[in-house]
Design a protein around this motif. Structure first.
Motif, PDB file in Angstrom:
ATOM      1  N   UNK A 264       5.946   6.347   9.830  1.00 45.32           N
ATOM      2  CA  UNK A 264       5.680   7.200   8.288  1.00 45.32           C
ATOM      3  C   UNK A 264       5.755   6.522   7.130  1.00 45.32           C
ATOM      4  N   UNK A 265       5.043   6.598   6.143  1.00 48.68           N
ATOM      5  CA  UNK A 265       4.751   5.677   5.056  1.00 48.68           C
ATOM      6  C   UNK A 265       4.099   4.277   5.137  1.00 48.68           C
ATOM      7  N   UNK A 266       3.664   4.134   6.125  1.00 45.73           N
ATOM      8  CA  UNK A 266       3.072   2.780   6.520  1.00 45.73           C
ATOM      9  C   UNK A 266       1.658   2.832   5.890  1.00 45.73           C
ATOM     10  N   UNK A 267       1.179   3.748   5.141  1.00 48.12           N
ATOM     11  CA  UNK A 267      -0.031   3.460   4.454  1.00 48.12           C
ATOM     12  C   UNK A 267       0.266   3.254   2.982  1.00 48.12           C
ATOM     13  N   UNK A 268       1.455   3.239   2.530  1.00 45.27           N
ATOM     14  CA  UNK A 268       1.867   3.198   1.172  1.00 45.27           C
ATOM     15  C   UNK A 268       1.934   1.980   0.595  1.00 45.27           C
ATOM     16  N   UNK A 269       1.370   1.627  -0.446  1.00 42.49           N
ATOM     17  CA  UNK A 269       1.931   0.345  -1.420  1.00 42.49           C
ATOM     18  C   UNK A 269       1.889   0.794  -2.913  1.00 42.49           C
ATOM     19  N   UNK A 270       2.682   0.215  -3.758  1.00 38.23           N
ATOM     20  CA  UNK A 270       2.720   0.585  -5.120  1.00 38.23           C
ATOM     21  C   UNK A 270       1.583  -0.261  -5.650  1.00 38.23           C
ATOM     22  N   UNK A 271       0.770   0.193  -5.478  1.00 37.30           N
ATOM     23  CA  UNK A 271      -0.395  -0.312  -6.187  1.00 37.30           C
ATOM     24  C   UNK A 271      -1.860   0.974  -6.654  1.00 37.30           C
ATOM     25  N   UNK A 272      -2.461   0.638  -7.656  1.00 37.71           N
ATOM     26  CA  UNK A 272      -3.270   1.632  -8.273  1.00 37.71           C
ATOM     27  C   UNK A 272      -4.616   1.074  -8.252  1.00 37.71           C
ATOM     28  N   UNK A 273      -5.823   1.895  -8.196  1.00 32.59           N
ATOM     29  CA  UNK A 273      -7.183   1.530  -8.267  1.00 32.59           C
ATOM     30  C   UNK A 273      -7.331   1.856  -9.801  1.00 32.59           C
ATOM     31  N   UNK A 274      -8.267   0.918 -10.550  1.00 29.75           N
ATOM     32  CA  UNK A 274      -8.710   1.206 -11.793  1.00 29.75           C
ATOM     33  C   UNK A 274     -10.043   0.920 -11.931  1.00 29.75           C
ATOM     34  N   UNK A 275     -11.061   1.876 -12.677  1.00 35.01           N
ATOM     35  CA  UNK A 275     -12.238   1.412 -12.992  1.00 35.01           C
ATOM     36  C   UNK A 275     -12.581   0.251 -14.036  1.00 35.01           C
ATOM     37  N   UNK A 276     -13.472  -0.204 -13.788  1.00 35.55           N
ATOM     38  CA  UNK A 276     -13.849  -1.142 -14.624  1.00 35.55           C
ATOM     39  C   UNK A 276     -15.474  -0.766 -15.392  1.00 35.55           C
ATOM     40  N   UNK A 277     -16.022  -1.706 -16.007  1.00 34.09           N
ATOM     41  CA  UNK A 277     -17.427  -1.234 -16.272  1.00 34.09           C
ATOM     42  C   UNK A 277     -18.520  -1.245 -15.562  1.00 34.09           C
ATOM     43  N   UNK A 278     -18.274  -1.987 -14.565  1.00 37.13           N
ATOM     44  CA  UNK A 278     -19.534  -1.895 -13.527  1.00 37.13           C
ATOM     45  C   UNK A 278     -19.085  -1.344 -12.365  1.00 37.13           C
ATOM     46  N   UNK A 279     -17.945  -1.233 -12.002  1.00 39.81           N
ATOM     47  CA  UNK A 279     -17.427  -0.697 -10.762  1.00 39.81           C
ATOM     48  C   UNK A 279     -16.578   0.379 -10.765  1.00 39.81           C
ATOM     49  N   UNK A 280     -16.428   1.610 -10.025  1.00 36.91           N
ATOM     50  CA  UNK A 280     -15.320   2.488 -10.113  1.00 36.91           C
ATOM     51  C   UNK A 280     -14.172   2.139  -9.510  1.00 36.91           C
ATOM     52  N   UNK A 281     -13.967   1.256  -8.630  1.00 35.04           N
ATOM     53  CA  UNK A 281     -13.064   0.488  -8.169  1.00 35.04           C
ATOM     54  C   UNK A 281     -12.964  -0.939  -8.266  1.00 35.04           C
ATOM     55  N   UNK A 282     -12.917  -1.173  -9.501  1.00 34.25           N
ATOM     56  CA  UNK A 282     -13.158  -2.706  -9.887  1.00 34.25           C
ATOM     57  C   UNK A 282     -11.728  -3.468  -9.710  1.00 34.25           C
ATOM     58  N   UNK A 283     -10.799  -2.970  -9.975  1.00 35.78           N
ATOM     59  CA  UNK A 283      -9.433  -3.531 -10.138  1.00 35.78           C
ATOM     60  C   UNK A 283      -8.388  -2.912  -9.148  1.00 35.78           C
ATOM     61  N   UNK A 284      -7.345  -3.790  -8.768  1.00 36.76           N
ATOM     62  CA  UNK A 284      -6.163  -3.028  -8.080  1.00 36.76           C
ATOM     63  C   UNK A 284      -5.043  -3.737  -9.043  1.00 36.76           C
ATOM     64  N   UNK A 285      -4.245  -2.992  -9.722  1.00 30.69           N
ATOM     65  CA  UNK A 285      -2.940  -3.434 -10.339  1.00 30.69           C
ATOM     66  C   UNK A 285      -1.794  -3.060  -9.457  1.00 30.69           C
TER      67      UNK A 285
END
Length: 575
Positions: A264-285
Motif C-alpha cells: 500500500x502506498x508504493x505508487x506515491x512520491x511527493x512530486x507534482x506534474x507541471x505544464x510548460x509552454x510546449x508540453x502538458x507534462x514538461x516538469x516534475x517538481x
C-alpha cells in the motif's frame, strides 16, 4: 467550403481518437501536400504546444488560375485544442480563454468566418462560440447575456453546449476573464506593466502601493485544497514520505510510481506534474529526497524516462538533506535497476553529475544528468543572471526530449516553481513575443498550493523576465512565422453587467466567494520613481479615456465611453 467562404482560421476542438474511439478523420496531410477533390492542401509548418497545436497550410484551387479572381495560393491556420475531453471540460478555464483569444484574434479583418468543429459539432463547439461571443460583448458593450445568446444560437444549430458541466464551465471561464482581464502581455511592454502593478488604490484613505499586484496575487492563490485533494499524500503509510504538510501534491497532478504488488502506498512520491509552454507534462517538481525516499526518487526517474535533474538545494546531512545520487564506486541498487556514477565536472561554474540508471533484466541504460545549483536564485550576483541557469538547462535538456525535466528544492516549493515559471515564460516569449505570468503562476498554484508565499515571488518573476528581455534586446520581432498570431495589446473590459435571463422567481443564491480587500503582504523592492497614470485597469492597462473605477469585488473597471462623470458600481450576482 473553406475555399468558397474565404476561411483563414479553422478551430478544431477534438482529438482524432478519444477513449479508443475514432472521433474525427484527419483532413490534412501529415507532410507535404495532398489533393482533396479540386483543392490542394500543403502543410507548411506545425507547432505543437502544451494544450494546442498550430498548423499552417497553403491551399490552392486547381481549376482557378487567375490571381485576380482569388485563384492564387491562400494561407490557412488550424488551431487544434488537444486537451479538452469529450462531453467534459478542461481542468481550468485559463488555458481555454487564452486559446479562444488567440485563435479569434488571428482571423484577418477581410477574411471569412472562423470554422469551429469538434466531433459532433455541438458540445465543445458551442462552448467555444459562446465564450468568444461573450468576450467580445464584454469588450464592446460591458455586458453579457449567456442564456439569451445560447438560446439564440440554438435556433441555428440544435444542442450547442451539450452538457450542464459545459454550461457551468462557460460561467466559470467568463468570471475568470472579468476578474483577471487579459494578462497575456507583449514582451516589449513588461516594464510598463510592472509600473501599472505598482499603482496604488486611490479609493482608500491610505492608498496601498502595489495594490494591483496584491489583487493579482490574491486571485492566483485563491484555490485552497480540501482533504479529498490530498487523499494519497495524507494516507498514514505516506505521511512519513513528506517533508512538510504545507507542500503536498494534488491528487489530479501527482506523479505516480509503478506500484509494488500488495504494498500500500508504493505508487506515491511527493512530486507534482507541471505544464510548460510546449508540453502538458514538461516538469516534475519535487522535494529533496528523504533518506527513506531516495530509491523512490530514482524509481520516478526510471518510470518516466527523465534524463535531466536540476537540484536547487545544498547537500547537508546534518539538516536532513542527504546526497541522493551515487558517489564513485558506490551504486544504488534496486530490484529491477541500479544507479551508477559516471563522472562529475564543472560546466559554466555549475557542478554537473553524470549517472546512469541501468536495467538488471537487459542492457537498457538511461543516462541522467544532474545540474547542481544550490541556493538558486538567492545567491545570484545580479537580477540579470537569473535566467542564466534556465538557458543553460534548456540547452542541455534539448537533447533529451522524451522525458520531463525534474526540478528539486527543499520542499518542492517556491524555488522550483520559479525555475519552471521562468523556463516556460522564456519559451513563450521566444515563440510568440508575449508573456502570461499570471496564467502559469495560477495553474502551478492549483497543482501545488503553497508554492507562492507572497506577492514578492510573483514580482520577482516579472522583474527577472523584464531583465532578460532587456538583455536580449527582444522588444520586437518574432522567432516564428506563427508568432504574429497574437491577440491585441492588453485590454480590459468596461463595466460589466450581467443581464437577468430567467423570468421565474430564483431560489436564494449561495453566498458569493469573499473578495475582500487583499491582506497586507511584505513590501516589494522599491522601483525607480515613475509617474503613474491616474487610473489603471485590473490587469495594468491604462484606459483610453483616462478614467477607471473600483468595483465591489476589488477589481478596477473602465466605464464606457461618455459615462466617465457618472460611474456606477457593477452589480454581478453571486456565481
Amino acid at each position: 467550403m473553406v475555399w468558397e467562404q474565404h476561411v483563414h482560421i479553422i478551430v478544431m476542438i477534438t482529438n482524432l481518437v478519444e477513449r479508443g474511439r475514432k472521433k474525427c478523420d484527419q483532413y490534412w496531410p501529415k507532410e507535404g501536400s495532398e489533393h482533396y477533390g479540386l483543392i490542394q492542401v500543403r502543410l507548411v509548418h506545425e507547432e505543437v504546444l502544451a494544450t494546442y497545436t498550430i498548423r499552417k497550410f497553403a491551399i490552392r484551387h486547381m481549376k482557378v488560375k487567375c490571381k485576380k479572381s482569388g485563384g492564387g495560393e491562400r494561407i490557412l491556420f488550424q488551431y487544434h485544442y488537444t486537451n479538452w475531453p469529450d462531453h467534459g471540460t478542461p481542468d481550468h478555464p485559463l488555458p481555454v480563454l487564452s486559446f479562444v483569444r488567440k485563435s479569434a484574434a488571428a482571423n484577418p479583418e477581410d477574411a471569412g468566418p472562423i470554422i469551429v468543429h469538434c466531433s459532433a459539432g455541438v458540445g465543445r463547439t458551442g462552448t467555444y462560440i459562446v465564450l468568444d461571443a461573450m468576450l467580445q460583448h464584454i469588450r464592446a458593450k460591458g455586458r453579457l447575456n449567456i442564456w439569451g445568446f445560447l438560446k439564440h444560437i440554438r435556433t441555428q444549430r440544435n444542442f450547442l453546449v451539450q452538457t450542464e458541466e459545459q454550461y457551468i464551465f462557460i460561467h466559470d471561464a467568463l468570471l475568470e476573464a472579468i476578474q483577471s482581464g487579459d494578462t497575456n502581455i507583449p514582451s516589449g511592454g513588461v516594464s510598463r506593466y510592472i509600473r501599472m502593478l505598482q499603482a496604488p488604490d486611490n479609493s482608500q484613505e491610505k492608498p496601498q502601493s502595489w495594490y494591483l499586484l496584491s489583487h493579482q496575487y490574491k486571485l492566483i492563490t485563491h484555490f485552497q485544497p480540501r482533504d479529498f485533494n490530498v487523499v494519497s499524500a495524507m494516507k498514514p503509510v505516506n505521511r512519513e514520505k513528506n517533508r512538510s504538510t504545507d507542500h503536498l501534491p494534488m491528487e489530479n497532478g501527482r506523479v505516480h510510481l509503478t506500484p509494488k504488488p500488495g504494498v500500500d502506498g508504493s505508487d506515491y512520491i511527493n512530486a507534482t506534474w507541471l505544464m510548460g509552454h510546449q508540453r502538458l507534462r514538461e516538469f516534475i517538481i519535487t522535494q529533496h529526497p528523504l533518506p527513506n525516499t531516495i530509491l523512490d526518487f530514482w524509481q520516478m526517474v526510471w518510470d518516466h524516462n527523465a534524463q535531466t535533474v536540476v537540484v536547487l538545494t545544498a547537500v547537508d546531512e546534518d539538516q536532513g538533506f542527504p546526497q541522493f545520487w551515487p558517489a564513485q564506486h558506490d551504486d544504488f541498487d534496486s530490484e529491477h535497476w541500479k544507479v551508477r556514477y559516471l563522472e562529475e565536472k564543472l560546466n559554466s561554474g555549475l557542478m554537473t553529475v553524470e549517472v546512469a540508471v541501468q536495467s538488471l533484466q537487459d542492457d537498457y541504460e538511461l543516462p541522467v544528468r544532474l545540474i547542481h545549483a544550490p541556493s538558486w536564485p538567492h545567491t545570484l550576483p545580479a537580477l540579470t543572471t537569473t535566467l542564466s541557469l534556465v538557458s543553460l538547462v534548456s540547452e542541455a535538456h534539448t537533447n533529451y526530449q522524451n522525458g520531463p525535466l525534474i526540478v528539486v528544492d527543499r520542499f518542492g516549493g517556491t524555488e522550483a516553481a520559479t525555475f519552471c515559471s521562468l523556463t516556460t515564460l522564456r519559451s513563450q516569449m521566444e515563440f510568440e513575443q508575449h508573456l502570461d505570468t499570471y496564467m502559469y503562476c495560477k495553474l502551478y498554484h492549483n497543482r501545488r498550493p503553497s508554492i507562492w508565499t507572497s506577492q514578492d515571488d510573483i514580482l520577482f518573476i516579472y522583474r527577472a523576465m523584464e531583465s532578460y528581455i532587456e538583455s536580449e534586446g527582444s522588444h520586437s520581432g518574432s522567432s516564428s512565422d506563427m508568432a504574429g498570431l497574437n491577440d491585441p495589446i492588453i485590454t480590459m473590459p468596461p463595466v460589466t453587467t450581467i443581464t437577468p435571463v430567467a423570468p421565474l422567481t430564483p431560489k436564494a443564491p449561495p453566498s458569493p466567494l469573499p473578495l475582500s480587500t487583499p491582506p497586507s503582504t511584505p513590501s516589494a523592492p522599491a522601483l525607480p520613481t515613475v509617474s503613474t497614470p491616474p487610473s489603471t485597469c485590473a490587469n495594468g492597462q491604462v484606459p483610453s479615456n483616462g478614467h477607471a473605477m473600483l468595483t465591489g469585488n476589488g477589481t478596477i473597471r473602465v466605464p464606457p465611453e461618455g459615462m466617465e462623470d457618472t460611474p456606477q458600481a457593477t452589480e454581478i450576482p453571486p456565481v
